[in-house]
Design an enzyme around this catalytic site. Structure first.
Site, mmCIF file in Angstrom:
data_model
loop_
_atom_site.group_PDB
_atom_site.id
_atom_site.type_symbol
_atom_site.label_atom_id
_atom_site.label_comp_id
_atom_site.label_asym_id
_atom_site.label_seq_id
_atom_site.Cartn_x
_atom_site.Cartn_y
_atom_site.Cartn_z
ATOM 1 N N GLY C 139 0.825 -1.211 0.000
ATOM 2 C CA GLY C 139 0.000 0.000 0.000
ATOM 3 C C GLY C 139 0.849 1.245 0.000
ATOM 4 O O GLY C 139 1.795 1.369 -0.759
ATOM 5 N N GLU C 251 5.772 12.751 -11.311
ATOM 6 C CA GLU C 251 4.447 12.182 -11.496
ATOM 7 C C GLU C 251 3.371 12.897 -10.715
ATOM 8 O O GLU C 251 2.195 12.612 -10.880
ATOM 9 C CB GLU C 251 4.463 10.678 -11.183
ATOM 10 C CG GLU C 251 4.309 10.319 -9.725
ATOM 11 C CD GLU C 251 3.882 8.842 -9.578
ATOM 12 O OE1 GLU C 251 4.779 8.015 -9.656
ATOM 13 O OE2 GLU C 251 2.681 8.558 -9.397
#
Lengths: 384, 364, 384, 364
Positions: C139, C251
Site C-alpha cells: 500500500g 508524477e
C-alpha cells in the site's frame, strides 16, 4: 450495529400542544421586548429575568422529580422546550449549563442534601452553574487535570485554575474536576473527584477571557486555598473521571449542537419565500433535509438517554455532524443572498450572518473538538 | 411496527446472506438471470408483503416492505424486487390481482403509451425509457391514454423491442418500444397526477431505503477492513486520518438510517412528502460521501473487481440519480413549503401529524 | 516560505502557435476516427497507433537531447503537449509512463548505454515502461519492499512480485525497485536498487487485475528467478530509494492530476452555453477558476523542475488539490445537468459522467494517497 | 517585474513589522485613527506607487502596487491604504493630481451623487453606502450626474453626515449622506460604464491580493503554533488530523498566491478579466476554508481576543464579501465566456495574450 439504529420518535398530540404553548409564550415575550432573537443564544444570551420566567413556567429541570422542583415530565417534553428556545434564539445562557448538565449530574450522583439544596434553585431559574473541566494548556487532553484538592478538617483545600468556563462570571457555583490523589502515570484517569465550589467563596477569582468579538462569555477561574466543605463532594471521591464522562453525553447530542444558527436559516427561508425564488429555496431545502435528519437523530438519542441506554458514540456523532451543519448554514446563506455580514446592521440576515460567522469557530471546538469526537466514534466502532 | 417484521427480516436476511453472494451478483451483472434466488424470495413471500393475506398477500404493512427493501439494498440483490413489490402495492390499491413473476413499472410524467381498442383486443404502442429490469420483466405496469382518459394497465412484455442500457451498477435500465402489440388487458381509469405522485413517492422512498441498506454494509465492511489491514506495522484504524473517515462514514450512515426509518413510519401513516423527500435528499447526498470515503479507506484493493465493495458503491452512484436527484426532491420540498400555510420554516419543520394515542411511540 | 511562491509563466507567441499545432493535429486525428475522447485517458486510453504518431511528431521525450531521440524543447513545450492531449481525452496510456517517468529517470541516473538503447525507442512511441514500485500488501508503505535481487555472475536473480502496475500487460520493460541487500530494521530505505526488467524475459508472469469496471488496466507481475543482466542496474546499487523518490516529483504535479475529468467539464460547459443558462454557467465557472489556479501552479512547478529546484512539497500539494478537483467536476456536473451516468449512453455527458465517477476512486489513491501527500506537505512545512 | 519592487516590498515590510502591531490594530478597531503609521507609509511613498516620479509619484508599476497591497493584507493594516492608492491610480488616469491624505472611493453601478452648479460653487447631494473608511477619509472619489453626463469628481468630505457601520473586521464601512454641500470641484466627464468596470476590477484584485497576504501569515502562524503547542505529550503537528489540515491550508494559500500573482501580471499587461475574476473567485472560496481550518488548529486560544489570529480571519470573512462575492465574479466569467469567440472552454482557458518576446517569462 453500533447502536446507530435509533428509535423513531413521534410526538403525541399532547406534546404538539405543549410545543404550541411554549411557542406562544416565546412569541409573547419577544413581542413584549423581553429579548431579541440571536444566533448562538445558549452561549451568549444572558438574561436573568427571562431565566426566571422559564423557571416560573416549570420549564427548567422539567424532567426532575417534583420534590426537587421539577415537573416530572418526559425527556421529549424537555426536548420540545429547548428546541423551541433555540429556534427562537431566546436568551438561555444563564441557566443552560445548570439545566442541561449540572442538575442531571447531581440527580444521578449527588447526595440527598445536595439535591434538596441545589435543584429547586436551579429549577426556579435563579441558580447558575459553570463547568470546571478544561485547564490552561490542557485543551482536548482532559485527563491532564492538575487542579488539586487536599484533605483538611471537614473539607478540602482547592488550588489551581480552570479555563474556558462559559458564564462563570454570572454563575453561582462550579463543579470542579480536580485531583484528590497524586497523579498515577499508569492510570491518568484515577484519583480525580468532582467538588461543588461556591464561586463567591474566599480565594476564588474570576478573570474574563474576551472572545474574538470582544464580548466576554468565557472565563479563567483561579482557586487559591479555597475551602470546600466535605458535603460538596459529588459522588465518590476518586470517581470524578467516570462521572465527568457521563456528563458529556448530556451535552453532545442536544439541539444546541444543531440549532445555533437556526435563526439565520429561518431568515434566509423567509426572504426567499417572500421573493418566491424557487431555485434558491430549493438549494436551501437541502439544508432543511439535513436538519430534519439531525433532529431525528438528536431526539432519538434523547429518548435512549431517558431509557438509560449508552449513547456515547451516537452523541459524539451528532455533535460532529450538527456543528458542521451549523457552520454550513452561514456559508450557504452568504452565497444565496449576497449580503455583507455586519453586527450593527439593521437587516436581520446581515446581523445573524455576522453572529453566525463570528461564533462558528467555537462550534467545532467547544464540547469536544471535531477530531476528538471522530476519534471516539471510530474507536468505539472498531472496539465492537 | 407490525408483529411479523422481525420474522420477515430475519428470514430474508438468512436467504440473502446464504445465496446473494459476490459471485451471484457478478453473474447477474454479466447478464445471467438469477431464477433460483428469485424463487427463494418468492417462496418467502417477499413480493407481496404489505398486502393482506385475504387478498393473497403475505400480510404485514408497507413499513415491513420497506424494511425488507433495506436488505435488498444491503445485499445488492440483482433482481427487480423493489419493482415487483411496488407494482403489487399499486395493483392492490387499484383492486387488481398481485403478481409473482418479475414485474416492473414506468409511471412518470412525461411518458405514456397509447392504446386503441379493436376487434381482436387492445392495440398498444409507445416507447418507455429507463425501465429498470425491462429485459427480464414479464409484465410492466404503466399508464395508457385512451382518448382523453388515463388508464392504469399491466402489460405483458412479449413481442416488444428492448434496447439494452445499464446503470453504473450493471442493473438493466432499458428502453422498451412497443409497436402495435395486441393483447387482452385489464384497464382502470385513474387520476393520473395522483397516481404518478404516489408511485414516484414510493419509488423514491424505496431507493432511499435501499441506499441506506447499502451504506449499512459498507460501513461494516470498512470498519472490519481497518481492523485487518496493517500498514506501517499496525492496523490502519490506528491512523487518525482513517478514524476521521470512519466517523464521517458512520455519521452519514446513521443519518440515512434514521431519516429513512422516520420516513417509513410517516409513509405508513400518511402520505406527507416532507419526511420522504428529506430522506431521498439526505441519502442521495450521503451516497456520494460514503462511496468516496469507503474507497479511500479501502485503498487499491477496494477498486479491484475481485472486491465486493464496488458492487455496493456502484449502486450508490446509480440509485442517487434514480427517481430524482437531490435537486428534484429539494424542489418538491420547496414547493410544498411555498404552498403550505406555515408562516415560518420552524412551523413547517415541526408540524407533525400528531397521533391520537398518548405516549411516545418507539420503534423496536 | 516553503517554496509556494511559484513563478508566473506566460506563454510566448511561439508557444501559443505550437499549442495550435498540437490542437490541430488532435482534431484531425479525432475526425479521422483514430481515437474517441474519454475521461482519464492517460490510464485507460491504450492506442499503439496513436502513440507512434505522437512519436513521429517528436512529441514524446520532447525535452530530451536530440542524440537520444528527443527534440530538446522546453519543459513548457512539453507541458503544452500533454495538457492538449489530456484536454482532448486522447489515448496516451501506452507511452505515458515511459515519457513522464522512466525516460527522465534514465536520463538522470542511467548509463550511456541505457540512454542510447531505451530513450530513442521511447521517443518513437514504440517502447512502453511500467512502474515496479508497489507490492501486495505494501500500500502506501512503499519502503516495505520485499522483492529481492541476488547477485549472480554477470547479473542478478530477481524474485518477488509487484502490483497495481498500470499497463504492464502492454509494457515492454519495468523498472523494478527491489532489495539488493537484506532488510535493515534501522534504515528501511537502505539496500534498495532499481533494475530494468524485460517483461518478456523467462520467469516473468503477468496477471491482470480487473478494475471495478471490469477493464484491465492494472496487473500483478511475478518474478521467478528472473535473470537481470548487470547492465540493467539503474544508477547506483543501494541508491534505489532516493532515485525512486526523485521520480515521484515528475508524477505528482503534472496536468494529469488536474485534467482527468476535463472532457466532462467541457461537455457540461458546452451544454450550458447552448442553453444560455447563466445561473448554472456561473456555478460551473467556479470550477473554471479553480482549474485556472491549479493550472498556474502546475505549470509553475514544471518550470521550477526544469530549473532543477526542489518542488517535492508543492508537487504533493498540487496532486492533492488537483485530484480533489477532478472528483468535484463529476459531483458538480451531475447536479447541474441532472443526467444519469451510463457507460453505454450515446449522450456524451452521461458517458463521461460514468467514466469520471467510476474512475474517481483511483484519483486520490494512485500516485500517493491524499493522506500520504498531506503528511508530506505538513511534515515538510514543520521541518522548515 | 519592476526593479524597485524588491526594495519597496522590503521597506514596507520593515515598517509594518515594526509598527503594525496587534495592539495598534486593536486600538484602530476601538476607534482610534493611526496617524503615525499613516505618516510612515506616506513617507515611504506607498500611496503613489505605480505613478511616475515625473507626475509626483513614487514610480514603479501597478504590479508593484499590488505586491505592496499583499503586505497590507498580511499585516492587517487598519488604514485606507488600498483605497488611497487606487484613488490615486484613477486620478492619475484622468489627469488629476494625486493625494496623500486618507482618501476613499465609491464607484459602482447603483449609486451616484448629483451636482448642480450654482453661483457660489457646486452644490452636491446624495447618499453613498458601504464607503470603506468613510469616517476617516478626507476626500472621496465618486461619480456625479450633471444633467445627462457622468463626471468623475473628488469630493472633500467635510460637513457630510456619516452613519457609522463596520465590517466584521471592525473596518469602517460607512453610509455617507451629503445634503447640499457647497464646494469648488474639479470635474471630468467620463465613460461611466468603462470607469466603473475598471474601478471594480482594480478593487477586486486588491481585495484578492490582500486576502492572499492574510492567508500567507495565517499559514505561517498556524505551522508555528503546531510546533509549539503540545497535547497528549507531543507537539500537535504530530497528529495526523492536524497534518491534514495544515496541508489543506497550505494548498489554499499557495493557490491563492499563485492565481493572484498571475492576475497581477496579466493586469499589468492588459485588462483581461479572466485572470482577475478567477483570482477573486478562488481567493474568496479559499478565505472561508483557511479561516475555518486555522481556527480549528489553534483551538480555544485562537478565538480569544488576546490572540492575533482573529484580526486576520475577520478580515478574510469581510473581504470575501467586498467588491463582489464568488457568485458575482463567476457570473462575470460566465458572461465573458458567453460573449467570447471561443468555441470551447479549453480555448477560452488557454487563449493567453501572447507576448512578443520569445522565451519564458518568470517572476523573480
Amino acid at each position: 450495529m453500533y447502536n446507530f439504529d435509533l428509535p423513531v420518535v413521534e410526538f403525541t398530540e399532547e406534546q404538539n400542544n405543549f410545543r404550541q404553548e411554549v411557542r406562544a409564550f416565546l412569541q409573547k415575550e419577544k413581542d413584549k421586548g423581553t429579548y431579541e432573537t440571536r444566533c448562538d443564544s445558549w452561549l451568549n444570551g444572558f438574561n436573568p429575568e427571562f431565566s426566571r420566567k422559564l423557571g416560573e413556567k416549570g420549564w427548567i429541570g422539567i424532567t426532575w422529580p417534583k420534590k426537587y422542583g421539577g415537573a416530572e415530565r418526559s425527556a421529549i417534553d424537555r426536548y420540545i422546550v429547548i428546541e423551541e428556545l433555540l429556534a427562537a434564539g431566546a436568551p438561555v445562557a444563564g441557566h443552560w449549563i445548570a439545566d442541561r448538565q449540572s442538575g442531571p449530574l447531581l440527580l444521578r450522583f449527588g447526595t440527598e442534601e445536595q439535591k434538596n439544596f441545589y435543584l429547586p434553585k436551579i429549577a426556579k431559574g435563579e441558580c447558575y452553574f459553570a463547568i470546571g473541566m478544561s485547564e490552561p494548556n490542557s485543551g482536548s487532553d482532559l485527563a491532564s487535570v492538575s487542579t488539586r484538592a487536599e484533605k483538611t478538617d471537614g473539607g478540602w483545600i482547592l488550588n489551581g485554575s480552570k479555563t474556558w468556563t462559559s458564564g462563570a462570571h454570572h454563575a453561582h457555583y462550579m463543579i470542579v474536576l480536580c485531583r484528590t490523589r497524586p497523579k498515577d502515570p499508569n492510570n491518568r484517569h484515577a484519583g480525580l473527584s468532582q467538588l461543588i465550589v461556591d464561586l463567591s467563596a474566599p480565594g476564588v477569582s474570576i478573570r474574563p477571557i474576551k472572545y474574538l468579538t470582544g464580548a466576554a462569555h468565557f472565563n479563567e477561574v483561579f482557586f487559591e486555598n479555597v475551602f470546600v466543605p466535605d458535603e460538596n463532594l459529588v459522588g465518590q471521591e476518586g470517581n470524578g473521571w467516570k462521572q465527568n464522562m457521563a456528563e458529556l453525553a448530556y451535552e453532545r447530542s442536544g439541539p444546541e449542537r444543531i440549532l445555533s444558527t437556526f435563526p439565520l436559516l429561518e431568515e434566509l427561508i423567509q426572504e426567499l419565500k417572500k421573493e418566491k425564488d424557487l431555485p434558491r429555496l430549493t438549494e436551501s431545502m437541502k439544508l432543511v433535509a439535513e436538519l430534519n435528519s439531525l433532529r431525528q437523530m438528536s431526539v432519538g438519542v434523547a429518548q435512549y438517554l431517558e431509557e438509560g441506554k449508552d449513547v456515547a458514540i451516537t452523541a459524539a456523532l451528532i455533535k460532529d455532524m450538527g456543528t458542521k451543519f451549523e457552520k454550513y448554514v452561514a456559508e450557504l446563506t452568504r452565497l444565496l443572498v449576497n449580503r455583507k455580514p455586519s453586527l450593527d446592521s439593521k437587516n436581520r440576515i446581515e446581523k445573524y450572518l455576522a453572529q453566525s460567522i463570528l461564533h462558528a469557530p467555537g462550534f467545532t471546538l467547544r464540547g469536544g473538538t471535531t477530531e476528538i469526537l471522530r476519534g471516539i466514534v471510530a474507536k468505539g466502532m472498531v472496539a465492537q | 411496527m407490525s408483529d411479523m417484521r422481525d420474522l420477515m427480516v430475519e428470514l430474508a436476511e438468512k436467504i440473502l446472506k446464504e445465496n446473494c453472494t459476490k459471485e451471484l451478483i457478478d453473474q447477474a451483472e454479466d447478464g445471467t438471470w438469477q431464477q433460483k434466488l428469485w424463487d427463494l424470495l418468492e417462496e418467502a413471500g417477499i413480493f407481496t408483503i404489505g398486502i393482506p393475506e385475504e387478498n393473497g398477500g403475505t400480510g404485514g404493512d408497507y413499513a415491513d416492505g420497506f424494511h425488507i427493501l433495506r436488505l435488498i439494498g444491503k445485499y445488492a440483490v440483482p433482481l427487480p424486487v423493489s419493482e415487483t413489490l411496488i407494482v403489487n402495492w399499486l395493483l392492490h390499491d387499484s383492486g387488481f390481482q398481485t403478481e409473482t413473476v418479475p414485474t416492473t413499472l414506468s409511471i412518470k410524467n412525461d411518458e405514456h403509451i397509447h392504446i386503441y381498442e379493436k376487434e381482436n383486443g387492445f392495440h398498444v404502442s409507445g416507447t418507455l425509457t429507463d425501465v429498470s429490469w425491462g429485459r427480464y420483466a414479464k409484465k410492466l405496469l404503466t399508464l395508457a391514454k385512451i382518448g382523453n382518459e388515463t388508464h392504469l394497465v399491466l402489460l405483458p412484455l412479449e413481442n416488444v423491442q428492448i434496447e439494452k442500457m445499464n446503470n453504473l451498477a450493471g442493473e438493466p435500465m432499458d428502453t422498451i418500444k412497443i409497436d402495435q402489440l395486441v393483447a387482452q388487458l385489464q384497464l382502470k381509469v385513474v387520476d393520473e397526477a395522483a397516481l404518478i405522485e404516489r408511485a414516484q413517492q414510493i419509488l423514491a422512498l424505496s431507493k432511499a431505503v435501499m441506499i441506506s441498506g447499502a451504506m449499512e454494509i459498507i460501513l461494516d465492511m470498512t470498519v472490519q477492513y481497518t481492523r485487518e489491514r496493517e500498514q506501517f506495522g499496525r492496523p490502519i484504524h490506528r491512523q487518525q486520518a482513517v478514524q476521521q473517515y470512519l466517523a464521517i462514514l458512520a455519521g452519514e450512515t446513521a443519518a440515512s438510517l434514521t431519516i429513512t426509518n422516520k420516513a417509513i413510519e410517516t409513509f405508513q401513516q400518511n402520505n406527507d412528502v416532507y419526511e420522504l423527500a428529506s430522506a431521498k435528499v439526505k441519502t442521495n447526498e450521503a451516497a456520494g460521501k460514503v462511496a468516496e470515503l469507503a474507497h479511500q479507506v479501502h485503498g487499491a484493493i477496494g477498486v479491484t473487481h475481485e472486491h465486493r465493495l464496488h458492487q455496493l458503491t456502484r449502486r450508490l452512484w446509480s440509485w442517487r440519480e434514480e427517481v430524482g436527484n437531490e435537486n428534484d426532491w429539494a424542489e418538491k420540498l420547496a414547493i410544498k413549503f411555498l404552498n403550505s400555510e406555515d408562516a415560518t420554516l420552524w412551523e413547517f419543520l415541526t408540524r407533525t401529524n400528531s397521533k391520537k394515542s398518548s405516549g411516545v411511540k418507539v420503534k423496536d
